[in-house]
Design a protein around this motif. Sequence first.
Motif, mmCIF file in Angstrom:
data_model
loop_
_atom_site.group_PDB
_atom_site.id
_atom_site.type_symbol
_atom_site.label_atom_id
_atom_site.label_comp_id
_atom_site.label_asym_id
_atom_site.label_seq_id
_atom_site.Cartn_x
_atom_site.Cartn_y
_atom_site.Cartn_z
ATOM 1 N N THR A 146 0.835 -1.195 0.000
ATOM 2 C CA THR A 146 0.000 0.000 0.000
ATOM 3 C C THR A 146 0.872 1.248 0.000
ATOM 4 O OG1 THR A 146 -1.702 -1.175 1.226
ATOM 5 C CG2 THR A 146 -1.819 1.228 1.268
ATOM 6 N N THR B 240 -3.525 0.292 -2.846
ATOM 7 C CA THR B 240 -2.858 -0.992 -2.629
ATOM 8 C C THR B 240 -2.624 -1.621 -3.993
ATOM 9 O OG1 THR B 240 -4.024 -1.236 -0.536
ATOM 10 C CG2 THR B 240 -3.002 -3.209 -1.455
ATOM 11 N N ARG C 219 -5.476 6.052 -13.276
ATOM 12 C CA ARG C 219 -6.296 6.679 -12.236
ATOM 13 C C ARG C 219 -5.918 8.136 -11.982
ATOM 14 N NH1 ARG C 219 -8.010 1.676 -9.533
ATOM 15 N NH2 ARG C 219 -8.788 2.696 -7.657
ATOM 16 N N PHE D 65 -21.410 4.332 -6.498
ATOM 17 C CA PHE D 65 -22.074 3.882 -5.272
ATOM 18 C C PHE D 65 -21.024 3.638 -4.205
ATOM 19 C CE2 PHE D 65 -20.990 -0.640 -5.319
ATOM 20 C CZ PHE D 65 -20.619 -0.824 -6.641
ATOM 21 N N LEU E 63 -20.174 2.179 2.015
ATOM 22 C CA LEU E 63 -19.859 2.639 3.365
ATOM 23 C C LEU E 63 -20.796 3.771 3.791
ATOM 24 C CD1 LEU E 63 -17.704 1.880 5.483
ATOM 25 C CD2 LEU E 63 -16.422 3.864 4.749
ATOM 26 N N PRO F 274 -17.615 1.662 -7.810
ATOM 27 C CA PRO F 274 -17.567 2.198 -6.434
ATOM 28 C C PRO F 274 -16.941 3.589 -6.448
ATOM 29 C CG PRO F 274 -16.709 -0.039 -6.501
ATOM 30 C CD PRO F 274 -16.894 0.399 -7.925
ATOM 31 N N TYR G 17 -19.738 11.626 10.445
ATOM 32 C CA TYR G 17 -19.389 10.455 11.270
ATOM 33 C C TYR G 17 -18.026 9.901 10.858
ATOM 34 C CZ TYR G 17 -19.676 5.858 13.430
ATOM 35 O OH TYR G 17 -19.405 4.737 14.158
ATOM 36 N N ASN H 131 -14.658 9.823 13.209
ATOM 37 C CA ASN H 131 -14.182 8.531 13.698
ATOM 38 C C ASN H 131 -13.076 7.889 12.859
ATOM 39 O OD1 ASN H 131 -16.105 7.887 16.017
ATOM 40 N ND2 ASN H 131 -17.497 8.494 14.383
ATOM 41 N N ASP H 132 -13.011 8.235 11.606
ATOM 42 C CA ASP H 132 -11.995 7.622 10.751
ATOM 43 C C ASP H 132 -11.624 8.624 9.669
ATOM 44 O OD1 ASP H 132 -10.308 6.000 9.389
ATOM 45 O OD2 ASP H 132 -11.809 4.545 8.737
ATOM 46 N N PRO I 230 -12.736 1.770 13.521
ATOM 47 C CA PRO I 230 -13.135 2.989 14.224
ATOM 48 C C PRO I 230 -14.561 3.415 13.893
ATOM 49 C CG PRO I 230 -11.611 3.488 12.453
ATOM 50 C CD PRO I 230 -11.655 2.008 12.565
ATOM 51 N N LEU I 231 -15.084 2.913 12.785
ATOM 52 C CA LEU I 231 -16.469 3.273 12.426
ATOM 53 C C LEU I 231 -17.481 2.334 13.058
ATOM 54 C CD1 LEU I 231 -16.072 4.122 8.626
ATOM 55 C CD2 LEU I 231 -16.107 5.681 10.570
ATOM 56 N N LYS I 232 -17.017 1.299 13.746
ATOM 57 C CA LYS I 232 -17.893 0.318 14.397
ATOM 58 C C LYS I 232 -18.874 -0.316 13.409
ATOM 59 C CE LYS I 232 -16.064 1.684 18.313
ATOM 60 N NZ LYS I 232 -14.894 0.982 18.791
ATOM 61 N N ARG J 50 -15.897 -3.564 9.992
ATOM 62 C CA ARG J 50 -14.911 -3.718 8.912
ATOM 63 C C ARG J 50 -13.685 -4.483 9.414
ATOM 64 N NH1 ARG J 50 -13.641 2.072 6.586
ATOM 65 N NH2 ARG J 50 -13.369 2.453 8.800
ATOM 66 N N LYS K 41 -1.760 -0.877 7.157
ATOM 67 C CA LYS K 41 -1.799 -0.392 5.781
ATOM 68 C C LYS K 41 -2.720 -1.230 4.900
ATOM 69 C CE LYS K 41 1.145 3.096 5.498
ATOM 70 N NZ LYS K 41 0.754 4.395 4.918
ATOM 71 N N PRO L 46 -6.114 -2.429 3.376
ATOM 72 C CA PRO L 46 -7.362 -1.671 3.212
ATOM 73 C C PRO L 46 -8.474 -2.274 4.078
ATOM 74 C CG PRO L 46 -6.960 -3.083 1.312
ATOM 75 C CD PRO L 46 -5.736 -3.170 2.169
ATOM 76 N N TRP L 47 -9.361 -1.416 4.533
ATOM 77 C CA TRP L 47 -10.514 -1.918 5.278
ATOM 78 C C TRP L 47 -11.419 -2.687 4.333
ATOM 79 C CZ3 TRP L 47 -10.626 -2.347 10.200
ATOM 80 C CH2 TRP L 47 -10.040 -1.410 11.037
ATOM 81 N N GLN M 142 -15.186 -4.125 3.987
ATOM 82 C CA GLN M 142 -16.523 -4.172 4.589
ATOM 83 C C GLN M 142 -16.972 -5.624 4.634
ATOM 84 O OE1 GLN M 142 -18.389 -0.621 2.271
ATOM 85 N NE2 GLN M 142 -19.663 -0.986 4.037
ATOM 86 N N LEU N 74 -15.426 -5.233 -4.864
ATOM 87 C CA LEU N 74 -16.485 -4.438 -5.479
ATOM 88 C C LEU N 74 -16.005 -3.771 -6.757
ATOM 89 C CD1 LEU N 74 -17.901 -2.731 -2.276
ATOM 90 C CD2 LEU N 74 -19.170 -4.247 -3.775
ATOM 91 N N GLN O 194 -9.298 -2.704 -4.859
ATOM 92 C CA GLN O 194 -9.161 -1.696 -3.797
ATOM 93 C C GLN O 194 -10.302 -1.773 -2.781
ATOM 94 O OE1 GLN O 194 -6.259 0.307 -3.899
ATOM 95 N NE2 GLN O 194 -5.922 -1.237 -5.481
ATOM 96 N N SER O 195 -11.417 -2.410 -3.136
ATOM 97 C CA SER O 195 -12.596 -2.411 -2.267
ATOM 98 C C SER O 195 -13.058 -3.834 -1.975
ATOM 99 C CB SER O 195 -13.732 -1.632 -2.930
ATOM 100 O OG SER O 195 -13.335 -0.326 -3.217
#
Lengths: 432, 501
Positions: A129, A168, A184, A265, A268, A318, A328, A332-333, B26-28, B31, B51, B53-54, B56, B81, B87-88
Amino acid sequence: MSIQQSTQADIKQLTLILPGGVKVGIKEIFDEINIFENVMFPCSSGNIVIRDAIGLASKINFDGSERVLIEITKDVDSDDTNLSPVYNKTFVIYKKTNRAQLTQNSEIYTLHFVAEEFLLSQQKKIRKTYTGTYTDIVRQILREYLLIGDLLGDVANIYETKGIHTITIPNLSPIEAIEFITKRASSNEGVPDFLFWQTRLGYNFMPVSWIMSNSSQYKITFGVKNIGELIEYDMYGARDFKILSQFNSAENIASGVYAGTFIGFDTLTRTIQTTKLNFDDVYKLSSHANSNGMNTKIYNKENTPATEMYDSRITLYPFQLDRANNAYLKENDSESANIIDDSHNYILQRKSIFANLLQKRIRIVMPGNFKLMAGILVDADFPNQFNETDKEKDGDKSLMGKYMILSVRHIIRYDKHETILEVATDSTNYGT
Amino acid sequence: MSDSQDFAGKNGYVWFVGVVEARDDPLKLGRLRIRIIGWHDEDTNKLPTEKLPWAQISVSINAPRIFSLPKEGEWVHGYFLDGNAGQSPLVTGLIPGVVAKTAKTPNGATDVLAALEAQLVVEQQKLDAMLAGQVDASQKQKITQKNADIVILENKLTDAKIIRDRVQAQFDVATSYAKSSIALSLDKQKIIIADLEAQLLAAKYELSQLSTSYSPKQIEAQRKIVTDLKDNILLLQVKLSEKSPYGFQDTRPYSEVNTGPVTPEGVVTDTAGLPSFPRLAIEIIDKTGIDIANANKEHVCDFSMYVRANMAAARIGTGQIAETIRAAIELVLDALAPSPGASSIAAQIRALAQQIKRIADMLSEINDFIDVFTTYVQKINQLIQYILSLPEKLLAMFKDCLSQAYAELAEGLRLIISDFSGAGGESNQFSEITDAVKEAMTASKSLLVNGAKLYAAPAKVLGALTNPTKPLTSAEAKKLITGLFPDSTEHDKTTYTGALV
């Protein structure tokens, strides 16, 4: 040897470098050298046709461990490398083909070469990453994996991209990773039109719109050659040209050049955003080579202009743009909120930008000239084929204007050096 | 499908298998940070966990509100996704397997503490170096690098100027026709020189910023980093020393609490060679989705019914005991106090000395009943104390059940003591019995003992009811109970609170 004509070149060195540093000159036995540069291909490449009457192929076991040193100049009488640059590069030989017997004592074969970085890249994979601007990430990959840096040499132009990103690299070779990033990347104006390629001066990571916004570096003419004038003038006189394509509205529609829709879309933030863009929305974001854009007043059977048919191309991907506005997430993040992937930008626009660019392509045959490199802007006045008396007087207005060189092929023989250009433009001087 | 690459869902289902490395989202949102096999470098130095990626997660529609996250080390699968871009990632399921290595859960707080302490050492060293006027290695390297950059730029500039001069010379002698062409080269060279000069200027400025000493502002900033680290360590140490109010052992600071259930420290979660699934239900649910789901429940009906059923059974049992005790006492009264006076009664007792043994045996039997009741009350009170120790929300949930239970207990008590309690407190009749028992002691020592027990029975029961485990005054007991059950009077069938006072 002194160069008397623009189509001549002086081969200073053409040397095979074998494992252990043994050098074998092949200047006397080569038949033809081809060197390629292409803005759509990351590395320079080429081939050498060898007419071998000394049994070299039976003495050297070509296995990919050989290098070839090419040093060619146009003017040995002058030390002014700015007017007559010397082509001086070392490549790695990766393939040998077309070996055939010519006579009882001679054979012919082709040695294919490519930039060393290309093979080095194939031997590595990136699965990590990075965070930073895409420019920083490209520099880092070049330095870490391909041993190329501003201070290490072989970097020609690297331009800044817009925004901080976290990405990543999904198990790609370094060059694939750079191409992944290139697709990108957006310029500061938000135009996703970066390219990554190599010229004789080094590697480039630049947006097309920046190239287009500059003044042309050379003027290509099609007039009668001025015999006896300086070679420098003759070097920009085209020998021949061929129009490869001039427009393709069907392809333009499919590529979303006239109009398109991006549906983004975000699972999250549970956001869906639909963005409709037409030609003018994208075109006005950046500078262009010529004064007029393409004609978009193309009406369909329903009498609706193509620029209002947003269903011509629909992309779905996405996207994360709304994260920066989500309280939020910010609380938080902040990392997830602030570092975003602007897919809304590159997914829809990039394809239409390049479809627009590539629709008008012309191949031009030039006297051999190493100053003509892929990715530079040239001005060309194409002759009017129907003016029998003075073809140059009334040029072809539909073609005249500034073009970006997409690819370059240098063909070098003993007595001939030609440069074949493929040029394209995103606009025209001809009023719409 | 020319657009398939740019249309999610049509660009291929790119699936993956990965290993969970973190779930402190951190978003609860549950993830996960997962290291996807093949896509992410297995070397955590090259690609650290933070590092990754999160990813979901998707949750089964069969139980969308109750889920338990996979823990670290679990294998999961899912898809991207964004297709090949990777990346997702979205995790769709967990893959049970045979555990390769026995593992115990780590102590999150201890790990964090160790990391903070290690960081403190580094930052403190940096601060010490700054205070001593030294420059750290990275700063030295930057300065060296910048100096090298400047030398290279200066060389390039020199070369560019030489070329410019040559072009200029050519320009000066060129024919007018050639001048325009050479002018282009000259202009370009001038641009290159200007660009190099700008780069040189920028490099020199950057070098000047890379000072060999630190400003007071930089030192202050570093001092703040060290102070903050020390504060955080202290807070964490305090947190570590705290005992969980819920009887669990999760002492991590809230910022470190995972969203998923967490197994207490040191519990064997995976045993080598055994399947990883199903797992033990020994997880801490504090601040998890399960915790939230529990908090949102208004009443646990099945538990309520259980309590009610037991109370009904107890009422029956209590009634039988009370009836038996009362009958026994009436029998004693019949035996001891027919009339007309105490002396007469005493005389009769003496006359009935031969019957004393029989009476004593009878009293012993009554006392056994009282002991049983006392034990029962003690158990009920242990239950009450346990319920009182529960968190506030859970207590509220039991409130209705508890007030009913208490009413049933009071009813049982009333059955026992109603015949002996009056507006004036202890009855005269009971005093006479006491006297009679006292007289009887001369006839039989065992009668005395058992009789004294009988006399003390109501007080003993009350004591067990109000405070079986630790001393509590009756006033405190009343305050406690009425405070907790303000609306319990609607269930009261007696004036038991008066008896408590």
